[in-house]
Motif scaffolding. Structure first.
Motif: not given
Length: 210
Positions: A16-19, A41-45, A53-58, A92-99
């Motif tokens: 996950d982005p925070l980790a 750094v800053e985490a984005y979802g 869910p992260d309304p601030a993320a691109h 980029a973080c998370a698994t392929d297919g997940v933002a």
DNA sequence: CGATGGATCAAC
DNA sequence: TTGATCCATCGT
């Protein structure tokens, strides 16, 4: 064998982005004649139907020609142009297919100081060379052409070397007008290279009813 | 604090 | 097509 180790390194960001932000804080970014310790750094979802869910993320409105890297595998560089002028870099973080992604906000130059100084200009003080996401890319020579680059590929011109996790200070993200109070900004306390926190003027006022 | 700059996206 | 917005930076 070495490739397996590097693969494992990239897998450390398939979380996950925070980790992932915690693992990138204190890591070393190497590229184009410089290396620097990541100190902020800053985490984005991702979208509303994703795990974070992260309304601030691109990536909030789904994948597109600009943000597709955020939906790809972990360890890729996602660059975007901010305000038409500055280049900013995410991992980029998370698994392929997940933002998910981690914005690199500030770093401390460890080598190539004179190279970074030349890129930024003589009037910039050393601690400010890579302070702020736009300045960081400028100092390290990261451009929009680096979008999608694999930071764990030994052939890449830009690479990241993960290190042992360090205690992180945390607080709300800078400049975002949505989800402005989510404490997804992490930094190394006491580091002079960390940027000053400035809330977006467009963000709703924090609860001041008390 | 405001000016700046260009891409992007939601509306008309 | 227009207009508002944006994960910023540098000036005053």
């Amino acid at each position: 064998m070495k490739a397996e180790l590097l693969g494992v390194s990239a897998e450390l960001l398939a979380v996950d982005p925070l980790a992932a932000a915690r693992r990138l804080l204190g890591a070393t970014l190497v590229g184009r004649g410089t290396s620097a310790l990541i100190v902020e750094v800053e985490a984005y979802g991702g979208p509303a139907d994703g795990p974070w869910p992260d309304p601030a993320a691109h990536s909030f409105r789904g994948p597109g020609p600009r943000n597709w890297v955020m939906f790809g595998p972990a360890g890729r560089l996602y660059t975007y142009r901010s305000h038409g002028i500055h280049v900013c870099a995410n991992v980029a973080c998370a698994t392929d297919g997940v933002a998910g992604a981690v914005l690199l906000r500030a770093a401390a130059l460890e080598s190539g100081l004179e190279v970074a100084q030349r890129r930024r200009g003589d009037s910039v003080r050393p601690a400010a060379l890579a302070r702020g996401p736009g300045n960081l890319c400028s100092a390290l020579g990261i451009t929009m052409d680096d979008n999608g680059l694999d930071l764990f590929d030994p052939n890449s011109e830009i690479q990241v070397q993960l290190a042992e996790e360090r205690p992180a200070a945390e607080g709300p993200r800078v400049g975002v007008s949505k989800a402005a109070d989510r404490p997804w900004r992490l930094w190394l306390a006491g580091r002079p290279e960390v940027s000053l926190y400035r809330r977006s003027p467009r963000a709703p006022a924090p609860d001041q009813s008390d």
